[in-house]
Design a protein around this motif. Structure first.
Motif, short mmCIF file in Angstrom:
data_model
loop_
_atom_site.label_atom_id
_atom_site.label_comp_id
_atom_site.label_asym_id
_atom_site.label_seq_id
_atom_site.Cartn_x
_atom_site.Cartn_y
_atom_site.Cartn_z
N LEU A 139 0.82 -1.20 0.00
CA LEU A 139 0.00 0.00 0.00
C LEU A 139 0.86 1.26 0.00
O LEU A 139 0.61 2.21 -0.77
N MET A 140 1.89 1.28 0.83
CA MET A 140 2.78 2.44 0.89
C MET A 140 3.53 2.62 -0.43
O MET A 140 3.72 3.75 -0.90
N ARG A 141 3.92 1.50 -1.06
CA ARG A 141 4.60 1.60 -2.34
C ARG A 141 3.69 2.18 -3.40
O ARG A 141 4.10 3.03 -4.20
N SER A 142 2.42 1.75 -3.41
CA SER A 142 1.47 2.29 -4.39
C SER A 142 1.24 3.78 -4.16
O SER A 142 1.17 4.57 -5.12
N LEU A 143 1.11 4.17 -2.88
CA LEU A 143 0.92 5.59 -2.57
C LEU A 143 2.13 6.41 -2.99
O LEU A 143 1.98 7.50 -3.56
N LEU A 144 3.32 5.90 -2.74
CA LEU A 144 4.53 6.63 -3.12
C LEU A 144 4.65 6.76 -4.64
O LEU A 144 5.06 7.80 -5.16
N ILE A 145 4.29 5.69 -5.36
CA ILE A 145 4.33 5.75 -6.82
C ILE A 145 3.34 6.78 -7.34
O ILE A 145 3.64 7.57 -8.24
N GLY A 146 2.11 6.79 -6.76
CA GLY A 146 1.13 7.78 -7.18
C GLY A 146 1.58 9.21 -6.89
O GLY A 146 1.43 10.10 -7.73
N ILE A 147 2.16 9.42 -5.72
CA ILE A 147 2.67 10.76 -5.38
C ILE A 147 3.80 11.16 -6.32
O ILE A 147 3.88 12.31 -6.77
N PHE A 148 4.68 10.21 -6.62
CA PHE A 148 5.79 10.51 -7.53
C PHE A 148 5.29 10.88 -8.91
O PHE A 148 5.80 11.83 -9.53
N ILE A 149 4.27 10.16 -9.42
CA ILE A 149 3.73 10.48 -10.75
C ILE A 149 3.11 11.87 -10.75
O ILE A 149 3.30 12.65 -11.70
N LEU A 150 2.36 12.20 -9.71
CA LEU A 150 1.77 13.54 -9.63
C LEU A 150 2.85 14.62 -9.57
O LEU A 150 2.71 15.68 -10.21
N MET A 151 3.92 14.36 -8.84
CA MET A 151 5.00 15.34 -8.76
C MET A 151 5.68 15.52 -10.12
O MET A 151 6.04 16.64 -10.50
N VAL A 152 5.84 14.43 -10.86
CA VAL A 152 6.44 14.53 -12.20
C VAL A 152 5.55 15.35 -13.12
O VAL A 152 6.02 16.21 -13.89
N ILE A 153 4.22 15.12 -13.06
CA ILE A 153 3.29 15.87 -13.91
C ILE A 153 3.34 17.36 -13.57
O ILE A 153 3.39 18.22 -14.46
N PHE A 154 3.33 17.68 -12.28
CA PHE A 154 3.41 19.09 -11.88
C PHE A 154 4.73 19.71 -12.31
O PHE A 154 4.77 20.87 -12.76
N ALA A 155 5.82 18.96 -12.20
CA ALA A 155 7.11 19.48 -12.63
C ALA A 155 7.14 19.73 -14.14
O ALA A 155 7.64 20.76 -14.61
N LEU A 156 6.58 18.80 -14.92
CA LEU A 156 6.55 18.97 -16.37
C LEU A 156 5.68 20.16 -16.77
O LEU A 156 5.96 20.84 -17.76
N TYR A 157 4.63 20.42 -16.01
CA TYR A 157 3.73 21.52 -16.36
C TYR A 157 4.33 22.87 -15.99
O TYR A 157 4.38 23.79 -16.81
N PHE A 158 4.80 23.01 -14.76
CA PHE A 158 5.28 24.31 -14.31
C PHE A 158 6.69 24.62 -14.81
O PHE A 158 7.07 25.80 -14.89
N ALA A 159 7.47 23.60 -15.14
CA ALA A 159 8.82 23.81 -15.67
C ALA A 159 8.89 23.43 -17.15
O ALA A 159 9.92 22.95 -17.61
N ARG A 160 7.79 23.65 -17.88
CA ARG A 160 7.76 23.26 -19.30
C ARG A 160 8.74 24.06 -20.13
O ARG A 160 9.21 23.58 -21.17
#
Length: 389
Positions: free
Chosen positions: A28-49
């Motif tokens: 469960l913790m691994r799934s949550l960390l993967i989801g958080i990491f994906i969201l962080m990557v998306i935010f980074a790609l958007y704001f640092a495009r």
């Protein structure tokens, strides 16, 4: 000692296994960390495009030109020399295409209102309700214009904002293009440096061989795909441009270039090109039946390219299913606009090829792949009868 029975007398109570609970919590913790990491990557790609967009474009351009550098290396041409020549040729080609197409494209943009009016007049004999809707829209626009206060000074401020915004966009685009070509030059001129760095990252010889084989296969397949698709799209644009020139279409070079560029968007790009050519053909020719020859020719070229040329040259293994293509185009167009939409399918192919080379990610590559053989579901009773026979 015997276990005490429960109150109901049905049996004994079993205590939960702490190791199973620990494993479940870890998953469960691994799934949550993967989801958080994906969201962080998306935010980074958007704001640092402004940073990520030219960098990824540079990598895609370098991968596209890598087969040519590799071919020249086998014939004794140094990587630095071949990379410099290829990047310079790319800059000259892009600048020449922009210069030749800028005039017709600007004219089309300036004549957008007249094109819409002419299209409405041509379609009036086929669709009277459309003409009525345009009249209502014009009346509403007139009411909006008359309702504006004459003393409000809006034109000068809007014009200043437009000019400053345009200047900022031109400067940003120039910086991004410079980063793309300079970084591509360094990537192409680096030669086998990245392979050497990857080998040095592993200790055992078997791990080095496996890592080198995977990286080389991924780079080879992706670069071959990107270069092949670029050549196919260029050929498609050339054929469409020459065919429309033979039919007497105005500015055929614009529609050829648009077809080549938009063909990086499967399905969507061909539809956009077809609609644009249809609109211009309807307002350019007197006969509607003759005007439909231009979009019919474009449709024929797209069908031949999509159903025969690309599958025969590229192969079926790297094809992506339509659902994944549309999701990728929608996601990257939301993230980075039109440039992101153009990069959506190449990036999707990069992800698929990468996943196919790792057992833990093979299910992702299988999900992205297109389905070529129909799955026939058999009746379980028939299977049982066959087994008994």
């Amino acid at each position: 000692m015997k276990a005490e029975p429960t109150a109901s007398g049905a049996g004994v109570t079993e205590s939960p296994d702490p190791r199973a609970e620990a494993r479940a919590n870890v998953r469960l913790m691994r799934s949550l960390l993967i989801g958080i990491f994906i969201l962080m990557v998306i935010f980074a790609l958007y704001f640092a495009r402004a940073f990520f967009m030219p960098v990824i474009l540079a990598f895609l351009l370098a991968l596209t030109l890598t087969p040519i550098v590799r071919f020249l290396r086998k014939h004794g041409v140094p990587d630095v020399l071949s990379a410099t020549l290829l990047v310079l040729l790319s800059v000259v080609f892009l600048a020449s295409a922009g210069y030749l197409l800028s005039g017709p494209v600007i004219d089309l943009i300036n004549n957008t209102s007249s094109i819409g009016q002419q299209l409405t007049e041509r379609l009036a004999q086929l669709k009277r309700p459309l003409e009525r809707a345009m009249q209502i829209a014009q009346q509403l626009e007139g009411l909006t214009e008359t309702s504006q206060e004459p003393g409000v000074q809006k034109v000068s401020f809007a014009q200043s904002g437009i000019l400053s915004s345009a200047a900022g966009n031109i400067l940003s685009a120039g910086t991004s293009i410079t980063i793309v070509f300079v970084l591509s030059l360094f990537l192409l001129a680096s030669g086998t440096m990245f392979y050497e760095k990857i080998i040095q990252s592993f200790a055992s010889l078997s791990e080095k061989k496996r890592a080198l084989r995977v990286v080389y296969d991924v780079e080879h397949e992706i670069s071959h795909y990107l270069l092949t698709i670029a050549v196919i799209n260029a050929g498609l644009g050339t054929v469409i441009g020459l065919g429309l020139w033979g039919l007497g279409m105005p500015n055929p070079q614009v529609w050829g270039a648009a077809a080549a560029l938009l063909n990086f968007l499967p399905y969507v790009g061909a539809l956009i090109t077809l609609l644009l050519v249809t609109v211009i053909a309807l307002i350019s020719f007197d006969s509607i039946s003759f005007a439909l020859l231009a979009p019919a020719f474009v449709l024929l070229c797209d069908l031949v390219e999509g159903q025969f040329v690309t599958p025969m040259v590229v192969g079926r293994r790297l094809e992506i299913n339509a659902v994944a293509v549309f999701i990728a185009i929608a996601f990257w167009s939301w993230l980075w606009g039109f440039v992101g939409a153009l990069m959506a399918v190449p990036l999707l192919v990069v992800i698929k090829v990468f996943c196919d080379h790792f057992d833990g990610l093979s299910h992702v590559g299988n999900f992205l792949a297109a389905q070529h053989s129909a799955v026939v579901e058999e009746d379980p009773a028939e299977d049982t009868d066959k087994a008994r026979a």
